[in-house]
Write an enzyme that holds these catalytic residues in place. Structure first.
Site, PDB file in Angstrom:
ATOM      1  N   LYS A 668       0.859  -1.184   0.000  1.00 28.21           N
ATOM      2  CA  LYS A 668       0.000   0.000   0.000  1.00 28.21           C
ATOM      3  C   LYS A 668       0.896   1.234   0.000  1.00 28.21           C
ATOM      4  O   LYS A 668       1.524   1.571   0.998  1.00 28.21           O
ATOM      5  CB  LYS A 668      -0.910   0.042   1.229  1.00 28.21           C
ATOM      6  CG  LYS A 668      -2.089   1.002   1.055  1.00 28.21           C
ATOM      7  CD  LYS A 668      -2.598   1.578   2.348  1.00 28.21           C
ATOM      8  CE  LYS A 668      -1.798   2.757   2.811  1.00 28.21           C
ATOM      9  NZ  LYS A 668      -1.826   3.922   1.885  1.00 28.21           N
ATOM     10  N   GLU A 749       9.908   2.513  10.809  1.00 29.31           N
ATOM     11  CA  GLU A 749      10.902   3.600  10.803  1.00 29.31           C
ATOM     12  C   GLU A 749      10.104   4.888  10.797  1.00 29.31           C
ATOM     13  O   GLU A 749       9.301   5.133   9.900  1.00 29.31           O
ATOM     14  CB  GLU A 749      11.801   3.473   9.556  1.00 29.31           C
ATOM     15  CG  GLU A 749      13.041   4.348   9.617  1.00 29.31           C
ATOM     16  CD  GLU A 749      12.766   5.761   9.156  1.00 29.31           C
ATOM     17  OE1 GLU A 749      12.669   6.645  10.051  1.00 29.31           O
ATOM     18  OE2 GLU A 749      12.621   5.982   7.966  1.00 29.31           O
ATOM     19  N   CYS A 783      14.073  11.250   6.238  1.00 30.26           N
ATOM     20  CA  CYS A 783      14.070  11.007   7.670  1.00 30.26           C
ATOM     21  C   CYS A 783      15.468  11.167   8.259  1.00 30.26           C
ATOM     22  O   CYS A 783      15.626  11.405   9.456  1.00 30.26           O
ATOM     23  CB  CYS A 783      13.517   9.621   7.972  1.00 30.26           C
ATOM     24  SG  CYS A 783      14.301   8.317   7.020  1.00 30.26           S
ATOM     25  N   GLU A 878      10.111  16.960  14.589  1.00 29.11           N
ATOM     26  CA  GLU A 878      10.477  16.687  13.207  1.00 29.11           C
ATOM     27  C   GLU A 878       9.637  17.564  12.282  1.00 29.11           C
ATOM     28  O   GLU A 878       8.410  17.550  12.346  1.00 29.11           O
ATOM     29  CB  GLU A 878      10.260  15.212  12.862  1.00 29.11           C
ATOM     30  CG  GLU A 878      10.731  14.876  11.460  1.00 29.11           C
ATOM     31  CD  GLU A 878      10.533  13.410  11.104  1.00 29.11           C
ATOM     32  OE1 GLU A 878      11.421  12.844  10.447  1.00 29.11           O
ATOM     33  OE2 GLU A 878       9.490  12.851  11.482  1.00 29.11           O
TER      34      GLU A 878
END
Length: 990
Positions: A668, A749, A783, A878
């Site tokens: 997906k 992650e 990331c 973040e």
């Protein structure tokens, strides 16, 4: 036809005779223990000791490299201890006595620091003509007294901002003006100022093209040429007004073709065509340098007026070989010095035999190389204007005098400038002087004359060992044909936009009631493709198909599953340029970063295929009378929820890891990168993935994603994305659903708040360039991207100034333009979120830089904040965009504390030349991937397995030796093989 073609084409006898003559005059005997009075000549002995002790050579040159950045004698003494005080470094007695201290603040330590610093400074100024123009003038006046000309080079290895490029340009204008004014009263020296009836320029400067434009890039040859040529034209006009000659240096191999093409185009322009006071450089250690010279000859004939070709052997051998090995590219330089020497002689002959069209400047400290050139020049009676010998300042001095004595025109390449930017140049000179293969070293060691002047003896070494996993090579965009293929693919893909892509369920593409438009974030009105969105019924159909396919796939031999991955890797490689184009257009990556992603996807396929074959053998732990077999089986059905920021590499990596281990996988993708996921589907189907084993199930995350995560038949979820979604998946997967007879495994992650520490010993050229790429590569949407830079107080202001100027110099725009370095963010939601963080940052800290961006598209300016508190929102959360917080700290201990002071532990970096700091970071910097003196993004499969801990994620590192274990269940079978006291003995025949 070459000039004087009727003459013999071998010059060996005369070469030998001239070489003996030059060697006799230039050879100098020197004792290892020369003294002036009672004082040891430490500067000279540093080189001697480096030649005697290889371990010392490495550590000494590393120390010298960082010396100019050290601010006090205490710092210098401390670094001396760290670099040279280690037990494994063998020290000569006198140096051991100098370093005989334990306290860096003690009197002996301060004296040692002063002594070593002074010796290094003296050593440096043997190779550097001066730090100021008055010092340079004194140096070149001495050269003229010895009947030698000069060319002046301004030291400085890295131009990374447009401010620096402008300063470099202006420095050369000022240099030429001042040198011309100061040299005008000089009396004429016929040996160097005249040739035949021509008066030669007294002043010559050597310049680097890459220093005229901070974003000089082979991927953008037209843009680079346009930017550079404006300044070159103005420089050449100024030089002509003053009567100054200009020579263009050659640099790293990646720039070679672009530099040659720019100069070839420029020097046939009507304004410059008749100029003969211009030169270019060729490097004989490059395998294609002879071909380049052969190509220059017809160009020079067409031009109608000669230019000078400076023939050098090359100064970046180590750098070129390392870069090639790291990128798995063909090594562009000869691996054997004798091959370079032989090529140099072939190029010398070709150049001199075409002296009517190209003037020769033979630059070498090798007596044979110069003698060979002299022999040809004398046999062909080459006019003096068309041939000269060159040496570097401080090297080959006696050879230069011997050449002058023979009546040749000699020019000395004399660098000038501050010691800090000149350190890279100094290290290259020290390496050259102390290398085993160096002619200067061999001559100093008094090798037999016959050996020194013998023709190059080639052994046939054509490659170098390349240890480690054989990763696929990225595209080298310096190669014209590869660059052309890339842009052709981009054009072709742009004509294929807007198609509909359907889900793949049980081996069939199925229609859906709804589709989602995937758009180009650079131009949101441009539809990349329409992607069918499955509903819950179709999600259940996919699940049933996976359940049905699993038993057969589970029992398919690992070797057969691996072969499908190898075929997929081959298809990825064949479609590389096309896939790059899709990534560029759908998610807004520039081509080189898209290309690296395709490489990573290929590596994932091949590496995981090989790893699964290794794991499939299991482990035998037999003892007498008992067999023990430790092995693995697949878990079952895996749901792969992939991110948009690495839409090919991460999606492919998670998917094929699940598949090769015998699981069935449902992919997906993120909505904004669904077309690329459809391309993955095409590749896996073509590679032979059976129906039901792999399925492409695009759909809304909150509906389809949620349904699959909570489905009782799912055994494993592999997720990469935001912390918010990852934590929700982790919680949902922990709930035992009705009928579920297993606990789900989650591999997640979830991002980072990654920091780079810059300490007072850092190489700021490296630190600024590495931080820029780490922070703003792919617009900060990695990331692993750097979002915090923690800078020690001593270098804070200097770093911030250069970092801001380097950011200001970046080109922001659509990613299908070759000049672009920073593209858009992924969509309007991301754009608004990042802008809200920037607004928050303006309340918490000071904006150091925020610039204009294109109006069309989802662009956000790279934004830099300074004077940021470690606890500020922009330093803790973040942001996933091009926003950087710079934090000032007083000590390295504080830097580590700040770096570790977030919820994340993914990547981190350190720029330092202090061994203690590097050791401390190794131990205490809490990140999954720590990068020292390099950027913190771009992990490579096998070489840098990737993943973090804390709230950065859970699971083993992708691309590492234990990643596949997460997709497997370990089993153990133990069998008693005794029968009535009898047990078979393997290998027995009784």
């Amino acid at each position: 036809m070459v000039a004087n073609a009727q003459l013999p084409q071998t010059y060996e006898a005369q070469t030998q005779a001239i070489a003996r003559e030059l060697l006799a005059q230039s050879r100098q005997k020197r004792s290892l223990w020369d003294k002036i009075g009672d004082n040891l000549r430490l500067d000279e002995h540093l080189l001697d000791w480096a030649m005697e002790h290889p371990g010392l050579r490495l550590q000494l040159f590393r120390f010298i490299d960082c010396l100019p950045s050290l601010q006090s004698k205490t710092e210098i003494a401390h670094h001396l201890q760290q670099y040279l005080g280690k037990e494994q470094v063998e020290l000569p007695g006198p140096l051991k006595n100098i370093l005989n201290f334990t306290d860096a603040q003690s009197g002996p330590a301060q004296a040692a620091a002063g002594l070593i610093s002074k010796a290094t400074e003296i050593l440096a100024f043997k190779y550097i003509a001066g730090e100021t123009i008055p010092q340079v003038l004194k140096a070149v006046e001495r050269l003229r007294k010895e009947k030698m000309g000069f060319t002046i080079d301004l030291l400085g290895e890295a131009v990374i901002t447009e401010t620096e490029a402008q300063a470099y340009y202006q420095s050369y204008l000022d240099l030429m003006t001042e040198l011309t004014e100061k040299t005008r009263p000089w009396s004429t020296v016929p040996a160097i100022d005249q040739a035949e009836e021509e008066t030669l320029p007294r002043v010559q400067v050597s310049v680097k093209l890459t220093a005229f434009y901070s974003q000089f890039d082979p991927l953008d040859p037209e843009g680079s040429q346009a930017k550079v040529c404006d300044r070159i034209r103005a420089l050449l006009r100024h030089a002509q007004e003053l009567g100054v000659a200009v020579h263009f240096d050659m640099e790293q191999y990646a720039y070679k073709d672009l530099i040659l093409n720019i100069l070839k185009d420029l020097l046939v322009e009507e304004e410059f065509r008749s100029r003969t006071d211009i030169g270019i450089t060729l490097q004989a250690y490059l395998r294609d340098s002879l071909s380049d010279l052969q190509g220059l000859i017809p160009w020079a004939k067409h031009r109608g007026y000669p230019i000078t070709v400076r023939l050098v052997k090359g100064a970046y051998w180590d750098q070129e070989t390392i870069k090639a090995q790291q990128n798995h590219w063909p090594i562009p330089v000869y691996c054997e010095k004798a091959q370079t020497d032989a090529n140099y002689e072939a190029m010398t002959q070709l150049l001199l035999e075409n002296h009517e069209y190209l003037y020769a400047a033979i630059a070498s400290h090798n007596v044979r190389s110069q003698a060979h050139a002299c022999a040809i020049a004398e046999q062909l009676s080459i006019p003096r204007r068309r041939f000269e010998c060159q040496v570097l300042y401080g090297m080959g001095d006696n050879l230069a005098k011997a050449l002058v004595k023979r009546g040749h025109r000699v020019r000395v390449y004399a660098p000038y400038g501050k010691l800090l930017p000149g350190m890279a140049y100094l290290i290259r000179r020290l390496l050259e002087n102390t290398a085993n293969s160096s002619f200067l070293r061999q001559s100093l060691e008094e090798r037999p004359v016959e050996e020194l002047i013998a023709p190059p003896q080639i052994k046939g070494l054509d490659t170098l060992p390349s240890p480690g996993y054989p990763n696929v090579a990225d595209t080298d965009y310096a190669q014209t044909d590869l660059r052309n293929q890339a842009f052709q693919a981009l054009a072709q893909v742009q004509h294929r936009l807007g198609k509909t892509y359907l889900p793949l369920i049980n081996g069939q593409y199925v229609k859906t009631e709804t589709t989602l438009d995937s758009v180009n974030p650079c131009r949101p009105t441009e539809i990349i493709g329409k992607v069918g969105q499955i509903d819950l019924d179709q999600a259940e159909q996919a699940m049933e198909a996976a359940k049905a396919a699993f038993p057969s796939w589970k029992n398919t031999p690992a070797k057969e599953r691996a072969m499908i991955l190898h075929r997929a890797a081959d298809l990825l490689a064949q479609r590389r340029h096309e896939l790059n184009a899709w990534i560029c257009l759908e998610v807004g990556k520039i081509l080189p970063q898209a290309d690296a992603e395709v490489s990573e996807a290929i590596d994932f396929c091949r590496y995981y295929a090989e790893e699964m074959e290794r794991l499939s053998h299991g482990i035998r732990l037999d003892v007498a009378g008992e067999t023990n077999y430790y092995h693995y089986q697949p878990r079952g059905i895996a749901v792969v929820i992939a991110p948009w920021n690495f839409p090919l590499a991460i999606a492919m990596g998670m998917t094929v890891a699940a598949l090769v281990t015998g699981n069935c996988a449902l992919l997906k993708p993120a909505a904004t990168s669904s077309v690329i996921a459809a391309k993955i589907t095409e590749i896996l189907v073509e590679a032979g993935m059976p129906a039901g084993v792999f399925q492409f199930v695009p759909g809304k995350g909150s509906v389809v994603g949620h349904y699959l995560v909570n489905h009782p038949d799912v055994h494993l979820i592999a997720f990469t994305g935001s912390r918010e979604v990852g934590c929700r998946i982790y919680a949902d997967a922990a709930v035992l659903q009705s009928g579920q007879r297993h606990l789900k495994r989650v591999i997640a992650e979830m991002g980072g708040k990654n920091a780079i520490i810059v300490d007072e010993s850092a190489d700021l050229d490296q630190a600024v360039a590495g931080a820029i790429y780490s922070a703003f590569g792919y617009t900060g949407q990695k990331c692993s991207a750097c979002s915090r830079i923690i800078v020690l107080d001593a270098v804070h202001d200097a770093f911030v100034e250069r970092f801001v100027e380097a950011t200001r110099s970046l080109n922001i725009g659509p990613t299908d333009l070759p000049s672009t370095q920073v593209g858009p963010v992924i969509d309007a939601v991301a754009q608004q979120r990042i802008q809200s963080y920037i607004s928050q940052g303006k309340q918490e800290a000071e904006v150091a830089w925020e610039g204009p961006v294109p109006e069309e598209g989802y662009f956000v300016s790279p934004t830099i904040f300074k004077n940021v508190s470690p606890q500020a929102v922009i330093a803790q959360e973040e942001i996933f965009g091009p926003v950087v917080a710079i934090i000032r700290v007083a000590s390295f201990a504080e830097a580590l504390q700040v770096a570790n002071g977030t919820d994340y532990a993914l990547t981190g970096g350190l720029y330092s030349r202090t061994p203690d700091h590097i050791d401390q970071a190794n131990q205490a910097f809490e990140v999954g991937n720590l990068y020292i003196n390099r950027g913190i993004t771009g992990a490579i499969v096998s070489r840098q397995p990737f993943g973090g801990f804390k709230l950065s994620g859970v699971g083993s590192k992708a691309g590492g030796p234990d990643y596949l274990l997460q997709f497997l269940e370990p089993r153990h079978v133990s069998e008693n093989i005794q029968r009535q006291g009898f047990a078979p003995i393997e290998g027995a025949d009784q």
